[in-house]
Motif scaffolding. Sequence first.
Motif, PDB file in Angstrom:
ATOM      1  N   VAL A  93      87.399 108.137  19.521  1.00 45.35           N
ATOM      2  CA  VAL A  93      86.044 107.637  19.754  1.00 45.35           C
ATOM      3  C   VAL A  93      85.077 108.809  19.923  1.00 45.35           C
ATOM      4  O   VAL A  93      83.944 108.775  19.448  1.00 45.35           O
ATOM      5  CB  VAL A  93      86.016 106.717  20.989  1.00 45.35           C
ATOM      6  N   THR A  94      85.512 109.870  20.565  1.00 45.98           N
ATOM      7  CA  THR A  94      84.709 111.086  20.727  1.00 45.98           C
ATOM      8  C   THR A  94      85.499 112.262  20.163  1.00 45.98           C
ATOM      9  O   THR A  94      86.733 112.235  20.122  1.00 45.98           O
ATOM     10  CB  THR A  94      84.381 111.340  22.207  1.00 45.98           C
ATOM     11  N   ASP A  95      84.791 113.303  19.747  1.00 44.26           N
ATOM     12  CA  ASP A  95      85.456 114.490  19.212  1.00 44.26           C
ATOM     13  C   ASP A  95      86.353 115.106  20.286  1.00 44.26           C
ATOM     14  O   ASP A  95      85.899 115.429  21.397  1.00 44.26           O
ATOM     15  CB  ASP A  95      84.420 115.517  18.749  1.00 44.26           C
ATOM     16  N   GLY A  96      87.610 115.290  19.944  1.00 48.41           N
ATOM     17  CA  GLY A  96      88.554 115.892  20.874  1.00 48.41           C
ATOM     18  C   GLY A  96      89.104 114.936  21.909  1.00 48.41           C
ATOM     19  O   GLY A  96      89.955 115.330  22.728  1.00 48.41           O
ATOM     20  N   GLY A  97      88.632 113.684  21.897  1.00 44.69           N
ATOM     21  CA  GLY A  97      89.130 112.708  22.855  1.00 44.69           C
ATOM     22  C   GLY A  97      90.479 112.159  22.434  1.00 44.69           C
ATOM     23  O   GLY A  97      90.964 112.378  21.321  1.00 44.69           O
ATOM     24  N   GLY A 115      84.006 105.627  10.664  1.00 48.27           N
ATOM     25  CA  GLY A 115      83.581 105.409  12.036  1.00 48.27           C
ATOM     26  C   GLY A 115      84.569 104.597  12.850  1.00 48.27           C
ATOM     27  O   GLY A 115      85.689 104.295  12.418  1.00 48.27           O
ATOM     28  N   ILE A 116      84.140 104.229  14.054  1.00 44.71           N
ATOM     29  CA  ILE A 116      84.978 103.487  14.988  1.00 44.71           C
ATOM     30  C   ILE A 116      85.224 102.084  14.453  1.00 44.71           C
ATOM     31  O   ILE A 116      84.286 101.371  14.088  1.00 44.71           O
ATOM     32  CB  ILE A 116      84.305 103.444  16.374  1.00 44.71           C
ATOM     33  N   ILE A 117      86.471 101.694  14.374  1.00 48.95           N
ATOM     34  CA  ILE A 117      86.913 100.405  13.825  1.00 48.95           C
ATOM     35  C   ILE A 117      86.380 100.214  12.409  1.00 48.95           C
ATOM     36  O   ILE A 117      86.158  99.082  11.962  1.00 48.95           O
ATOM     37  CB  ILE A 117      86.499  99.217  14.718  1.00 48.95           C
ATOM     38  N   VAL A 157      89.890 100.863  27.839  1.00 48.47           N
ATOM     39  CA  VAL A 157      89.023 101.934  28.339  1.00 48.47           C
ATOM     40  C   VAL A 157      87.645 101.916  27.682  1.00 48.47           C
ATOM     41  O   VAL A 157      86.756 102.660  28.102  1.00 48.47           O
ATOM     42  CB  VAL A 157      89.678 103.310  28.121  1.00 48.47           C
ATOM     43  N   ASP A 158      87.449 101.083  26.663  1.00 49.81           N
ATOM     44  CA  ASP A 158      86.160 101.028  25.983  1.00 49.81           C
ATOM     45  C   ASP A 158      86.024  99.658  25.327  1.00 49.81           C
ATOM     46  O   ASP A 158      87.012  99.054  24.905  1.00 49.81           O
ATOM     47  CB  ASP A 158      86.046 102.128  24.933  1.00 49.81           C
ATOM     48  N   GLU A 159      84.778  99.163  25.244  1.00 52.78           N
ATOM     49  CA  GLU A 159      84.500  97.893  24.590  1.00 52.78           C
ATOM     50  C   GLU A 159      83.440  98.106  23.528  1.00 52.78           C
ATOM     51  O   GLU A 159      82.381  98.683  23.797  1.00 52.78           O
ATOM     52  CB  GLU A 159      84.030  96.838  25.595  1.00 52.78           C
ATOM     53  N   ARG A 160      83.746  97.625  22.336  1.00 52.06           N
ATOM     54  CA  ARG A 160      82.838  97.779  21.210  1.00 52.06           C
ATOM     55  C   ARG A 160      82.567  96.409  20.575  1.00 52.06           C
ATOM     56  O   ARG A 160      83.232  95.422  20.870  1.00 52.06           O
ATOM     57  CB  ARG A 160      83.472  98.710  20.165  1.00 52.06           C
ATOM     58  N   GLY A 162      81.577  98.602  15.084  1.00 47.74           N
ATOM     59  CA  GLY A 162      82.236  99.413  16.094  1.00 47.74           C
ATOM     60  C   GLY A 162      81.435 100.587  16.610  1.00 47.74           C
ATOM     61  O   GLY A 162      81.767 101.146  17.661  1.00 47.74           O
ATOM     62  N   ASP A 163      80.368 100.991  15.913  1.00 42.95           N
ATOM     63  CA  ASP A 163      79.581 102.114  16.412  1.00 42.95           C
ATOM     64  C   ASP A 163      78.678 101.708  17.567  1.00 42.95           C
ATOM     65  O   ASP A 163      78.049 102.570  18.188  1.00 42.95           O
ATOM     66  CB  ASP A 163      78.749 102.722  15.273  1.00 42.95           C
ATOM     67  N   TYR A 164      78.582 100.414  17.869  1.00 38.33           N
ATOM     68  CA  TYR A 164      77.813  99.942  19.020  1.00 38.33           C
ATOM     69  C   TYR A 164      78.763  99.561  20.158  1.00 38.33           C
ATOM     70  O   TYR A 164      79.759  98.867  19.945  1.00 38.33           O
ATOM     71  CB  TYR A 164      76.980  98.708  18.667  1.00 38.33           C
TER      72      TYR A 164
END
Length: 575
Positions: free
Chosen positions: A53-57, A100-102, A322-325, A330-332
């Motif tokens: 979700v984030t760079d390096g995460g 991107g995400i999802i 840990v996150d909800e999209r 998925g970018d929101y």
Amino acid sequence: MNLSLVSIFIFLRLFGLGRSDNCVDCPNYGTILTCDPQTCDRNLLNGYWAGNVTDGGEILVGLCPLGYCLYNESGQFIQIPHGATQTMGDFLCNDTRRMGIICGQCQPGNAPAINSGTAGYASDCVPCDGQSSKINWVYYLLVIYVPLLVVFLVIIVFNIRLTTGPMNSIILFAQVISSTLDINQQGAAPLNVVYGKGTTAFEKSYQIPYNLFNLNLFGNLFPPFCLHENMSSSDVLVLRYAEGFFPVLIIVVILLLLRCQRCLKVSARLPSFCGHHRKYRIGTSLVHAFAAFVLLSYNRLCQTTVFLLTPVRLRDPFLKAVDERIFFQGDYRLWDSYYVVHYKLPAYLVTVLLVATLIVLFHYPVKWVERLVSKVGCLRNVYPSASIAILLDTFQGCFKDNRRYFAGLYLALRLLLFYAYLLPILTTLLVQQVLFIVYIFLLSVLKPYKDNRLNILDVVIFTDMALINILTWFTIDTTFQTDPASLSACIIMESILVFLPMVYLVAILLWYCTSCHEGASEKMKKWRDTMIKRLPSWAGNRIGSPLPPLSSFEVRSEVNTAVEYSLQLERDRSL
């Protein structure tokens, strides 16, 4: 003590911890994402997305909409090679031109196709530039809105009623089979085993006619096209709202035109359907048109609302959210202010209308509701009123008095099926199977229709949907795909079951038109006799003359001639 150490060891191994190999950053995510300790290759369960979700995460996993992510038709898992030049997320999205995400965004230079995706969301990304998008807006209006305008004008002019007992289950089948129960499941089912290169043609052969009841008249006939290079998947979903409410705009415009007395006179002489040429009340036709809007648009509005509001939870190696999209964007994040204002707020407003429609159809006429409303002075003339009773009787008139709530149950099923569609694919099929069995049981035991033949018809249609659903399960289940002969047999049986209601629908249409044609001649004779007696002297040469039998080809011209006589008669009277 030894048992405790063994338990700790198994726990560490389950989540990929405490290994002595080189795969130190390759944890297991339960059975969703597993890691080979020797090669460090990852295996991702079909229907899921995994990535950063984030760079390096750390890597998170979550459900992925069908058509967004890579799907392995020949196995249960997608193998992700270790050390690939792409990130894991890009590896899962590239085949669909997404990123991107999802896989919620299209790659640069691409945009969501407005006419792609069986279930109503834009699953395909296509090349898009500013020049082509301007032309495509005109293309979009011609493909989507002009056919809708023509269809509802036909319904109004010819006073066609879709909310009848014989059409309830057929329309429901058409809407479900072209959305949540699509046998292809956005490419997850290996239909190419039987149809090969003709798979797309086979899908269109049933999607195009059934999509007529999903307010998608000709969209699937044309190649996927975009509207704007910066448009997102959520923007496409919002456009579905405009398509769903467009019939209401048509009805409102006609009501405004009818305020003109001259327009009212002309409209009152429009011929009704099937040879019943008389002055009919335009109000009745508009009521039937509004009922058709509710029946046809409810499915479209339900799916758009569910898709805009549904979140997806991204989980860590311990499967903790840990996150909800947003599932289809998925970018929101779930509560991003921009998304709430531009997408969630309209969805909440439509939700109020959808729920209100269900409540009215469920509770009317219920005595305790009537007694409760009668105590509120400002509502006494609103519910139950004659206008509401006429409108709701178009939905509930075919049911027994104590079973009128089944009109609400049929609409509620559409909403439940779309929520089930957002689950993992095999879970979706399981929930759909349970819903179909429950409705078969209710129809068999309660027998809600006044005409028992309609009870039998609906049980047959629901049984057909249940069989298609279970066969789709078999075609997707990888353990069943090991036998090519059985897989081919399932796909062939599934195809036959999909077309059976279409055969019935065509047969009913032909029978209805034939019966109307046979009765049109006699009705036209009586009607023409009445009109001739009212004619002035300028048409005296026709008075008393023998009436030749009308052929089927003369009915339409005779109607036009009679209408001209009627208009001339009105002009003579005014002089």
